[in-house]
Design an enzyme around this catalytic site. Structure first.
Site, PDB file in Angstrom:
ATOM      1  N   LYS A  37       0.842  -1.196   0.000  1.00  0.00           N
ATOM      2  CA  LYS A  37       0.000   0.000   0.000  1.00  0.00           C
ATOM      3  C   LYS A  37       0.883   1.253   0.000  1.00  0.00           C
ATOM      4  CE  LYS A  37      -0.434  -0.448   5.040  1.00  0.00           C
ATOM      5  NZ  LYS A  37      -1.295  -0.982   6.114  1.00  0.00           N
ATOM      6  N   ARG A 136     -10.796  -0.771  14.486  1.00  0.00           N
ATOM      7  CA  ARG A 136     -10.536   0.143  13.383  1.00  0.00           C
ATOM      8  C   ARG A 136     -11.201  -0.353  12.113  1.00  0.00           C
ATOM      9  NH1 ARG A 136      -4.468   1.057  11.030  1.00  0.00           N
ATOM     10  NH2 ARG A 136      -4.971  -0.936  10.074  1.00  0.00           N
ATOM     11  N   TYR A 258      16.956  28.954  11.300  1.00  0.00           N
ATOM     12  CA  TYR A 258      15.859  29.804  11.768  1.00  0.00           C
ATOM     13  C   TYR A 258      15.746  29.772  13.279  1.00  0.00           C
ATOM     14  CZ  TYR A 258      14.507  29.452   6.860  1.00  0.00           C
ATOM     15  OH  TYR A 258      14.502  29.495   5.493  1.00  0.00           O
ATOM     16  N   MET A 305      13.984  23.170   4.733  1.00  0.00           N
ATOM     17  CA  MET A 305      13.361  22.577   3.544  1.00  0.00           C
ATOM     18  C   MET A 305      14.385  21.971   2.589  1.00  0.00           C
ATOM     19  SD  MET A 305      10.918  24.231   0.605  1.00  0.00           S
ATOM     20  CE  MET A 305       9.578  24.740   1.643  1.00  0.00           C
TER      21      MET A 305
HETATM   22  C1  LIG Z   1      -0.551  -1.889   6.842  1.00  0.00           C
HETATM   23  C2  LIG Z   1      -1.114  -3.225   7.171  1.00  0.00           C
HETATM   24  C3  LIG Z   1      -0.289  -4.356   7.245  1.00  0.00           C
HETATM   25  C4  LIG Z   1       1.220  -4.269   7.181  1.00  0.00           C
HETATM   26  O1  LIG Z   1       1.706  -3.758   8.403  1.00  0.00           O
HETATM   27  P1  LIG Z   1       3.271  -3.665   8.714  1.00  0.00           P
HETATM   28  O2  LIG Z   1       3.341  -3.182  10.117  1.00  0.00           O
HETATM   29  O3  LIG Z   1       3.837  -2.656   7.775  1.00  0.00           O
HETATM   30  O4  LIG Z   1       3.844  -5.006   8.492  1.00  0.00           O
HETATM   31  C5  LIG Z   1      -0.883  -5.592   7.406  1.00  0.00           C
HETATM   32  N1  LIG Z   1      -2.228  -5.709   7.539  1.00  0.00           N
HETATM   33  C6  LIG Z   1      -3.044  -4.647   7.520  1.00  0.00           C
HETATM   34  C7  LIG Z   1      -4.509  -4.863   7.691  1.00  0.00           C
HETATM   35  C8  LIG Z   1      -2.528  -3.374   7.357  1.00  0.00           C
HETATM   36  O5  LIG Z   1      -3.333  -2.311   7.358  1.00  0.00           O
END
Ligand SMILES: *Cc1c(COP(=O)(O)O)cnc(C)c1O
Length: 361
Positions: A37, A136, A258, A305
């Site tokens: 992702k 969640r 800064y 930056m």
């Molecule tokens: C992002 C995610 C993962 C991967 O998690 P990592 O901590 O990066 O290994 C696996 N399962 C779900 C449902 C996720 O949202």
């Protein structure tokens, strides 16, 4: 060769393959699925997924439908099950089908929508996300039970995979882990014909009870330790380097950058480096993190930056010399901790300004 004039992001796909092998050995018996992702945690979902496929990966997870469509295109003719964690969101059924994406149903309305599609088409394939305590995403145990007891429902849906996600797996001593495991056991008995996946990266290292049929590996593929600290078994996949622009000698009382980001309290030799938060170095690491330069760790004094400033100590260096901001010697988990965040965020913030080079593609 002229030295680079800008930050360079090197993505080492051989290191990625190494990390996959480490996870596979740890989770012996379970399939290692790749979580790609957010564009492969910022490292390029296409090149990352193609290399992992060459290493044997056949299951991939993305969050958004759009990511799934892009990944399907990037995978071409390769055999790949692509799961979409957002599930069957309203209005996405046709797009999921067109790109042969498998939704991971994550709410009751989504489950009902899938059942309606199954009724209309005779068959519908969808994975099922069960909430075992992270609160969640996923159906509750009660919802899952109701789904299986309604006549015909279970048989109408083709559920290849049951998914749940651990909320505290980076802390092996947390009581929440065995609690979630117990709930997952319970729900699993409702879907005896489905494969099961409870562990992400961290869970894959929690022991055999947590592995089931598939570990969904994300951050550890990219080098992040399962307990949010550097793990020597894993290699850095992303290396960010940038050249020194200037060396300056500060007198006591001199302020750098800064405001009062840094004030020298003694004569201090610093290097000004051609990278900043615009290249992905998280500004919050200022004053807490380190970079690697001239053979040692150097305190990160200022992050602006386009420029950052490190304390060279007694070391000598010259303009053009490379400074490692992230990599095998400036460790991902250390930078994340210094910035008050997680390794995942450090990686996805690596920006497009840094020039990208792939090794092992
Ligand atoms: C992002 C995610 C993962 C991967 O998690 P990592 O901590 O990066 O290994 C696996 N399962 C779900 C449902 C996720 O949202």
């Amino acid at each position: 060769m002229t030295p680079p004039d800008q930050a360079l992001l090197t993505i080492d796909l051989d290191a990625l393959a190494h990390n996959r092998a480490v996870i596979a050995a740890e989770a012996a018996g379970a399939e290692v699925a790749a979580v790609v992702k957010s564009d492969g945690y910022g490292l390029g979902a296409g090149p990352v997924s193609r290399r992992l496929h060459a290493e044997g990966a056949r299951s991939f997870f993305v969050a958004r439908v759009t990511e799934g469509e892009a990944l399907r295109a990037a995978m071409g003719e390769r055999e790949a099950a692509i799961y979409v964690l957002d599930g069957l969101a309203p209005g996405t059924a046709d797009r999921l089908a067109a790109a042969r994406l498998i939704p991971v149903l994550s709410t009751l309305p989504q489950a009902h929508a899938a059942l309606a599609l199954a009724a209309a088409r005779g068959r519908y394939e969808a994975a099922l996300h069960i909430d075992t305590g992270m609160n969640r995403q996923g159906l509750t145990l009660e919802e899952a039970r109701a789904l299986t007891s309604a006549p015909g429902c279970l048989r109408a849906l083709d559920v290849p995979l049951l998914v749940s996600h651990l909320g505290s797996a980076t802390d092996p001593g947390e009581a929440r882990n065995p609690q979630q495991l117990a709930r997952f056991r319970e729900v699993r008995s409702l879907f005896p014909d489905s494969r099961a996946s409870l562990a992400a990266s961290a869970g894959g290292f929690l022991g055999p009870d947590y592995r089931y049929d598939m570990v969904r590996a994300g951050i550890s593929l990219y080098g992040g330790g399962p307990e949010e600290r550097p793990d020597p078994r894993l290699k850095a996949v992303a290396t960010l380097t940038a050249p020194i622009l200037d060396i300056r000698d500060l007198r006591p009382g001199d302020r750098v950058g800064y405001g009062s980001a840094f004030t020298a309290d003694r004569p201090t030799r610093v290097a000004v480096v051609a990278a900043g938060y615009s290249d992905g170095v998280i500004r919050a690491a200022m004053g807490k993190g380190y970079a690697w330069a001239a053979g040692g760790r150097r305190a990160l004094l200022v992050v602006n930056m386009d420029l950052l400033v490190i304390d060279l100590g007694d070391a000598s260096a010259s303009p053009g010399d490379p400074v490692e901001l992230l990599g095998a010697r400036a460790l991902l988990d250390d930078l994340a901790k210094a910035a008050g965040t997680v390794a995942h965020e450090v990686l996805v913030r690596l920006s497009s300004r840094a020039k990208r080079v792939y090794l092992g593609a």
